[in-house]
Design a protein around this motif. Structure first.
Motif, short mmCIF file in Angstrom:
data_model
loop_
_atom_site.label_atom_id
_atom_site.label_comp_id
_atom_site.label_asym_id
_atom_site.label_seq_id
_atom_site.Cartn_x
_atom_site.Cartn_y
_atom_site.Cartn_z
N ARG B 422 0.83 -1.21 0.00
CA ARG B 422 0.00 0.00 0.00
C ARG B 422 0.86 1.26 0.00
O ARG B 422 0.49 2.27 -0.60
N THR B 423 2.00 1.19 0.66
CA THR B 423 2.90 2.35 0.68
C THR B 423 3.58 2.54 -0.67
O THR B 423 3.69 3.64 -1.18
N LEU B 424 4.06 1.43 -1.24
CA LEU B 424 4.80 1.51 -2.51
C LEU B 424 3.93 2.10 -3.62
O LEU B 424 4.39 2.94 -4.39
N PHE B 425 2.68 1.61 -3.71
CA PHE B 425 1.84 1.97 -4.85
C PHE B 425 0.97 3.20 -4.54
O PHE B 425 -0.25 3.18 -4.75
N THR B 426 1.62 4.22 -3.98
CA THR B 426 0.93 5.50 -3.80
C THR B 426 1.56 6.52 -4.75
O THR B 426 2.75 6.42 -5.06
N PRO B 427 0.80 7.49 -5.22
CA PRO B 427 1.28 8.38 -6.29
C PRO B 427 2.63 9.02 -6.01
O PRO B 427 3.48 9.09 -6.91
N GLN B 428 2.87 9.47 -4.79
CA GLN B 428 4.14 10.18 -4.56
C GLN B 428 5.34 9.24 -4.54
O GLN B 428 6.48 9.69 -4.43
N HIS B 429 5.09 7.94 -4.65
CA HIS B 429 6.20 6.98 -4.72
C HIS B 429 6.30 6.33 -6.10
O HIS B 429 7.13 5.44 -6.27
N MET B 430 5.45 6.76 -7.01
CA MET B 430 5.34 6.03 -8.27
C MET B 430 5.75 6.81 -9.51
O MET B 430 5.53 8.04 -9.58
N VAL B 431 6.31 6.05 -10.46
CA VAL B 431 6.50 6.55 -11.83
C VAL B 431 5.86 5.51 -12.74
O VAL B 431 6.17 4.32 -12.62
N THR B 432 4.97 5.92 -13.60
CA THR B 432 4.36 4.95 -14.51
C THR B 432 4.90 5.16 -15.91
O THR B 432 5.26 6.29 -16.30
N GLY B 433 4.97 4.10 -16.67
CA GLY B 433 5.47 4.17 -18.03
C GLY B 433 4.57 3.39 -18.97
O GLY B 433 4.10 2.30 -18.63
N HIS B 434 4.32 3.98 -20.13
CA HIS B 434 3.54 3.30 -21.15
C HIS B 434 4.41 3.12 -22.38
O HIS B 434 4.89 4.11 -22.95
N PHE B 435 4.62 1.86 -22.78
CA PHE B 435 5.24 1.60 -24.08
C PHE B 435 4.09 1.30 -25.03
O PHE B 435 3.35 0.33 -24.82
N ILE B 436 3.94 2.17 -26.01
CA ILE B 436 2.80 2.04 -26.92
C ILE B 436 3.31 1.53 -28.27
O ILE B 436 4.10 2.20 -28.95
N GLY B 437 2.86 0.35 -28.64
CA GLY B 437 3.24 -0.21 -29.93
C GLY B 437 2.21 0.19 -30.97
O GLY B 437 1.02 -0.08 -30.81
N ASN B 438 2.65 0.82 -32.03
CA ASN B 438 1.70 1.34 -33.03
C ASN B 438 1.38 0.35 -34.12
O ASN B 438 0.69 0.67 -35.07
N ASN B 439 1.89 -0.88 -33.95
CA ASN B 439 1.69 -1.88 -34.99
C ASN B 439 1.03 -3.06 -34.33
O ASN B 439 1.68 -3.99 -33.91
N HIS B 440 -0.28 -3.01 -34.17
CA HIS B 440 -0.95 -4.01 -33.37
C HIS B 440 -1.17 -5.27 -34.15
O HIS B 440 -1.66 -5.25 -35.27
N SER B 441 -0.77 -6.40 -33.55
CA SER B 441 -1.03 -7.68 -34.21
C SER B 441 -1.78 -8.56 -33.24
O SER B 441 -1.85 -8.29 -32.05
N SER B 442 -2.36 -9.60 -33.75
CA SER B 442 -3.06 -10.53 -32.87
C SER B 442 -2.95 -11.93 -33.45
O SER B 442 -2.57 -12.11 -34.60
#
Lengths: 436, 443
Positions: B422-442
Motif C-alpha cells: 500500500r505504501t509503494l503503490f501511492t502516487p508520490q512513490h510512483m513513476v508509470t510508463g507506457h510503451f505504446i506499440g503502433n503496430n498491433h497484431s493478434s
C-alpha cells in the motif's frame, strides 16, 4: 558437498543416471522423452499447450491445489517441449523430495486437462506468440532452420506461423495422444543428489512405468524425421521495425551424426571458429575485438543426435549501418576457416580450453547434471563424458580440417536476417549474391 | 539486518600484513594493511576449482552528466593490454588467460560497483591474481584499443534499446530522478558513448581503480593461508593514493505526486510499467519490498499472475528490483494482451492491491520463503553462483548480511507485506510508463 563416481542403470524403458553428491541439501533432476511424430502446425500448438497443461491439475487436485502443494515445498518444476523433446526439470531441497515425487507421479499418470484450463492456456499462448514475433534472434534462427528442413521435420519452427485456428483446434484428446506417446517411449532421467535421493527417483518412475504398462503399450521409436531439403534461397529476411539491430543466423546442414568419427573433430573446429561464451573463438577475436562490429558473434552445431543429422550456424547481430561490413567480415572469416582450416597452435590451445571448461563443469551441481543428461539422452554413458578430455587430446589438426572440408563445404550457405531490414533490403540481396 | 552479531571475533591473520576483520558463517574478511585492499575468503569443497571476483566500488552512480556509462566503458577496457602485456607481446590483455587455458572470465558493471571475475582450476590462482594486480594500475588505454571497443559498446546499447522493457526503463529512470545518477542507465546514453575520449577514461581509471577502493572475493578450493600469501605476493607492493576517492553526494529532491512517461514505437507490443520507490539494499525495508513484489508478480500463484495473466488481460508479468546502495526505483512490467489499455490495467492493479487481505497474502509469503530457502541451498553448490550473489552485498558495504538472508525474509509478516504494498503503490512513490506499440497484431 562433493561429487563421487556417477553411475547409470537401465530399468525397462528408462535410463537412470546418478550424479552422486553425498551430502547435498538439494536435488536437481532432469527428465527427457522424445515425443516426436511428424511435425505440423497442430503438433507444434499441442506441445506448446502441453507445457502448461500438465501443471494445471491432476488426479484429485485442481491447478490451484497442485501449485499450492508444489510451491509450499519451495520446489520448482519446469516443463518444455523443444525440437520434439519433452523436458522436465526439477529443483528442490532433499528434505521435500518424497512429497514432490508424489505430485509428479500423479501429474504424469493422471493429468486432468480440463476445458477451463485449456481455454486459459490457449489464450495465454495466443498472447505470448504476439511478443515472439518481435524476438528477432529467434526469428532469424527459425528462418534458417525452416529453409533447411521440411515442415514435417521436428526442427521446423511454427511459433511465428501459428494462428488462432491451430491453437483453438487443440483438445484434451490431442494432449492425451501426446501423453500416450510419452508413456510408451523411452525415458532418460538424470539425478544430482545423494544415493537415497537417487533410489527415491528410481522407485517413483519405475512404479509409474509399471502402472502405465498395464494400460499402454510401447510406442514405436520416434521416426527419424530429419527431412532435410536443399534451400532454394540464399537470403531470407523478416522485417521487425521496432528493433535497433538486425539479427542474423547463417548456416547449413551437417550430414553426420554424433557417432561419426568426424563429429568430435568438427566440434573442435566449430569451437575454434566461434566458441559460444567467452572471447576465444576467431569470430569474437576478430569481428568483435579487433574490428568492433558487434557485441557478440558465435558458431555452433545444433540438433545433431545419435540418429539424425543437424545443422550448424553462426549467430550474431549488426546495426543496419554496419550490416554490410559485418557480413563481409563474417564471410571472410568463414571462408578462411573452410578453405584453409585451423592451425596447429589453435588445435593445441583449444584442446586445453575445452579440457579446462570440462573441469569447470564439475564445480557446479547443475552444470554437471546437465552435461551428463545431455550425454545420456544421446545414449552415452557418464564415463563417456568423464573421459572426454582424452578423446579431445587425440583430435588432430588433420582430422579437424578433414571434417571441415568434407562436411562443411556447402554449395550454398543460407543467410537469415530479422530486424529493421527494409532500408537495407537491396544491399542485403546484393551481398547475399556476392557472398554465398 | 547484518549478521555481525554471529561473527567470530577477530583473530590473528594466518599471514602477516593482514588484519582479520571477522568471520561469519565460514566466510572471512581481511584487510591488507599496507594499501587497504579488502579480501573475502570462502573455502568450498570444489574439487580443485576457484572462483575469484574483484569488486571496484565504482559504478554508474559516480558518473556526471555528459559522461554517463563511463564505468561500463572502462570495464570493457580493463580487458585490453597493460604495459607489461605489451612488453611481452600480448595484445589481448586479460583475455589471453582465457585463450591459453580456458579459464572462464567476464565482468559486469552496475549502479554502485564493477565486478571482474574468473573461474578456473586452482593451478591458475597465481596467474589470475597477477592479472588483477597488473590491470588495477597498468592499463595503457590506447586509441587503437579504444575505438573498436567503443563500437562494441554502441552495439551492446543498440541490442538493449531494441527491447521494450529496456526502452521504457531508460525513460522511467530519467523521469524518476531529477538529480541522482541512478537517473541514467548503467550503459549510459548513446550520445555520451559516441563522444567518449581516452582522456576521460584515463581520468576515471586513475580516480577509482586503487586497492583501497576494491574488495577481492575468493571462493572454492582454497585455504585462507594459501590465499593471503598469494594476495600479499601480488598486491602487497601496490600503493593507494593519498587523495580521497571522489564521490558524488547527491540528495534526490522529494517527489510530489505521480510522474509518467510514454515511449511510442512501431511495434506489436504494448507494455505497462509501474515504478515504485524503494529503500536501499540490504535493509529490512528492501527485503519487504522484494517479498511484496514477489507476492504480487512472481510465479503462477502470484496475485497479478492470477488476476491479469490467467484472465487474459496480460500475457506476461515480471518485476525488477536492484540491490542498490541508495534508494532506487523498482519496476513491475505488464505486457498487455490485445484490447486492454494501459490506464485500465493500472486502475485494476491499484484495485487489486487495495483489496488484498492478510489472508490472501499469508500463503504466498510462506511459499516465497520456501523458494528462497531452496535457492540459498543451491547457491552453495557452485562457487561461481555464490560469488556472484555475495558480490552484491560487498558492493552495498554489508557482506555479512548475505549469510542472514533466509532469516531476514522469514521474519517478514504478511501484515508488513500488505502495508508495504500500500505504501509503494501511492502516487508520490510512483513513476508509470507506457510503451505504446503502433503496430498491433493478434493471433
Amino acid at each position: 558437498m562433493s561429487l563421487t563416481n556417477p553411475t547409470q542403470l537401465q530399468r525397462e524403458n528408462t535410463t537412470f543416471t546418478h550424479v552422486p553428491y553425498a551430502d547435498a541439501e538439494v536435488v536437481y533432476c532432469r527428465f527427457s522423452c522424445d515425443l516426436q511424430h511428424h511435425n505440423s502446425a497442430a503438433h507444434a500448438a499441442a506441445t506448446l499447450i502441453l507445457e502448461d497443461a500438465l501443471l494445471s491439475g491432476c488426479a484429485h487436485l485442481t491447478r490451484e491445489q497442485f501449485l499450492h502443494e508444489l510451491n509450499k515445498l519451495g520446489a520448482t518444476l519446469v516443463i518444455n517441449v523443444d525440437n520434439g523433446i519433452f523436458e522436465m526439470t526439477l529443483e528442490c531441497r532433499t528434505s521435500v523430495l518424497k512429497r514432490v515425487l508424489r505430485l509428479i507421479y500423479d501429474m504424469l499418470e493422471s493429468p486432468t486437462f480440463s476445458d477451463n484450463e485449456l481455454d486459459r492456456i490457449k489464450q495465454l499462448v495466443r498472447n505470448t506468440l504476439i511478443e515472439y514475433r518481435e524476438h528477432t534472434g529467434a526469428l532469424a534462427r527459425d528462418g534458417l532452420v525452416n529453409s533447411l528442413y521440411k515442415p514435417t521435420d521436428r526442427r521446423y519452427h511454427y511459433e511465428s506461423l501459428l494462428g488462432a485456428t491451430e491453437i483453438g483446434s487443440i483438445t484434451d484428446d490431442t494432449l492425451r495422444g501426446l501423453m500416450q506417446t510419452l508413456y510408451g517411449r523411452n525415458w532418460t532421467i538424470t539425478v544430482g543428489g545423494s544415493a537415497q535421493v537417487f533410489e527415491q527417483v528410481v522407485h517413483t518412475f519405475s512404479r509409474l512405468h509399471r502402472s502405465l504398462a498395464d494400460t499402454h503399450s510401447a510406442e514405436a521409436a520416434p521416426p527419424t524425421t530429419h527431412e532435410r531439403r536443399v534451400p532454394t534461397k540464399s537470403l531470407l529476411t523478416q522485417s521487425v521495425a521496432s528493433k535497433q539491430n538486425i539479427d542474423f543466423s547463417i548456416g547449413a546442414h551437417i550430414p553426420i551424426t554424433i557417432t561419426d568419427q568426424a563429429y568430435l573433430p568438427l566440434q573442435v573446429g566449430l569451437a575454434i571458429l566461434g566458441k559460444v561464451g567467452g572471447f576465444t573463438g576467431r569470430l569474437m577475436s576478430v569481428i568483435r575485438e579487433k574490428e568492433g562490429l558487434t557485441y557478440g558473434i558465435y558458431a555452433r552445431s545444433e540438433t545433431v543426435s545419435a540418429h539424425e543429422y543437424g545443422y550448424w550456424r553462426i549467430f550474431t547481430f549488426f546495426s543496419p549501418e554496419q550490416c554490410a561490413t559485418g557480413l563481409r567480415a563474417t564471410f571472410r572469416e568463414l571462408r578462411d576457416w573452410q578453405r584453409n582450416g585451423v592451425t596447429q597452435d589453435e588445435v593445441t590451445r583449444f584442446q586445453t580450453i575445452l579440457t579446462t571448461q570440462h573441469t569447470l563443469v564439475f564445480a557446479s551441481l547443475k552444470r554437471t547434471v546437465n552435461a551428463m543428461h545431455g550425454y545420456a539422452v544421446q545414449g552415452r554413458s557418464p564415463h563417456d563424458f568423464i573421459t572426454l578430455p582424452s578423446r579431445l587430446a587425440a583430435v588432430t589438426k588433420a582430422t579437424i580440417n578433414e571434417s571441415i572440408y568434407t562436411h562443411l563445404q556447402p554449395k550454398r550457405v543460407v543467410i537469415s536476417a530479422a530486424g529493421p531490414v527494409q532500408s537495407r533490403q537491396r544491399e542485403l540481396v546484393q551481398l547475399a549474391s556476392e557472398l554465398s | 539486518m547484518s549478521n555481525k552479531a554471529n561473527a567470530d571475533r577477530p583473530t590473528r591473520s594466518p599471514v602477516s600484513g593482514f588484519q582479520h576483520i571477522h568471520t561469519v558463517a565460514g566466510i572471512s574478511e581481511y584487510r591488507l594493511r599496507h594499501n587497504g585492499l579488502r579480501i573475502l575468503i570462502a573455502p568450498l569443497p570444489q574439487d580443485g576449482v576457484i572462483t575469484s571476483n574483484i569488486t571496484y566500488h565504482v559504478g554508474s552512480r559516480d558518473e556526471a552528466r555528459g559522461e554517463t556509462g563511463l564505468a561500463h566503458m572502462l570495464e570493457h577496457m580493463l580487458f585490453k593490454p597493460t604495459v607489461s602485456d605489451r612488453k611481452r607481446g600480448i595484445d589481448s590483455g586479460a583475455m589471453q588467460l582465457e585463450r591459453d587455458s580456458g579459464c572462464l572470465i567476464n565482468a559486469n558493471t552496475w549502479r554502485d560497483r564493477t565486478n571482474y571475475y574468473f573461474s578456473y582450476p586452482a593451478e591458475y590462482f597465481d596467474d589470475v591474481l597477477s592479472i588483477e594486480a597488473d590491470r588495477m594500475y597498468n592499463l595503457t588505454l590506447e586509441p587503437e584499443d579504444f575505438l573498436p571497443e567503443q563500437g562494441n559498446v554502441l552495439s551492446e546499447f543498440d541490442m538493449y534499446f531494441g527491447h521494450p522493457e529496456f526502452a521504457l526503463s531508460y525513460a522511467m529512470s530519467a523521469t524518476a530522478f531529477f538529480s541522482h545518477p541512478y537517473g541514467h542507465e548503467v550503459i549510459g546514453h548513446r550520445e555520451d558513448i559516441a563522444g567518449y575520449t581516452v582522456e576521460q577514461l584515463q581520468r576515471f581509471y586513475q580516480a577509482y581503480y586503487r586497492p583501497d577502493n576494491a574488495t577481492l572475493t575468493i571462493a572454492g578450493d582454497v585455504t585462507p593461508r594459501h590465499a593471503l600469501r598469494a594476495v600479499k605476493q601480488h598486491f602487497g607492493e601496490l600503493e593507494s593514493p593519498h587523495t580521497p576517492i571522489p564521490r558524488l553526494t547527491i540528495t534526490e529532491p522529494a517527489q510530489e505526486g505521480l510522474r509518467h512517461v510514454t515511449v511510442e514505437r512501431e511495434s506489436g507490443t504494448n507494455l505497462l510499467a509501474l515504478g515504485v520507490r524503494h529503500a536501499a539494499f540490504p535493509t529490512p525495508e528492501w527485503y519487504e519490498t522484494w517479498l511484496s513484489l514477489a507476492v504480487l508478480c512472481s510465479g503462477p500463484e502470484s496475485i497479478l499472475q492470477q488476476r491479469l495473466v490467467d484472465t487474459g488481460i496480460a500475457s506476461r508479468i515480471s518485476f525488477q528490483l536492484e540491490p542498490s546502495r541508495d534508494p532506487n526505483l523498482a519496476t513491475v512490467f505488464i505486457t498487455l494482451a490485445p484490447g486492454h489499455t494501459h490506464t485500465a490495467v493500472t486502475d485494476l492493479v491499484h484495485q487489486h492491491i487495495a483489496e488484498l487481505t492478510v489472508a490472501d497474502i499469508r500463503p504466498l509469503v510462506k511459499k516465497q520463503v520456501a523458494h528462497e530457502l531452496t535457492e540459498q541451498a543451491f547457491l552453495r553448490t557452485s562457487s561461481l553462483d555464490l560469488v556472484d550473489e555475495l558480490a552484491e552485498f560487498v558492493s552495498a558495504g554489508d557482506w555479512p548480511a548475505f549469510t542472514a538472508v533466509a532469516e531476514t525474509i522469514a521474519a517478514i509478516t504478511p501484515t508488513q507485506v500488505r502495508q508495504r504494498l500500500r505504501t509503494l503503490f501511492t502516487p508520490q512513490h510512483m513513476v508509470t510508463g507506457h510503451f505504446i506499440g503502433n503496430n498491433h497484431s493478434s493471433v
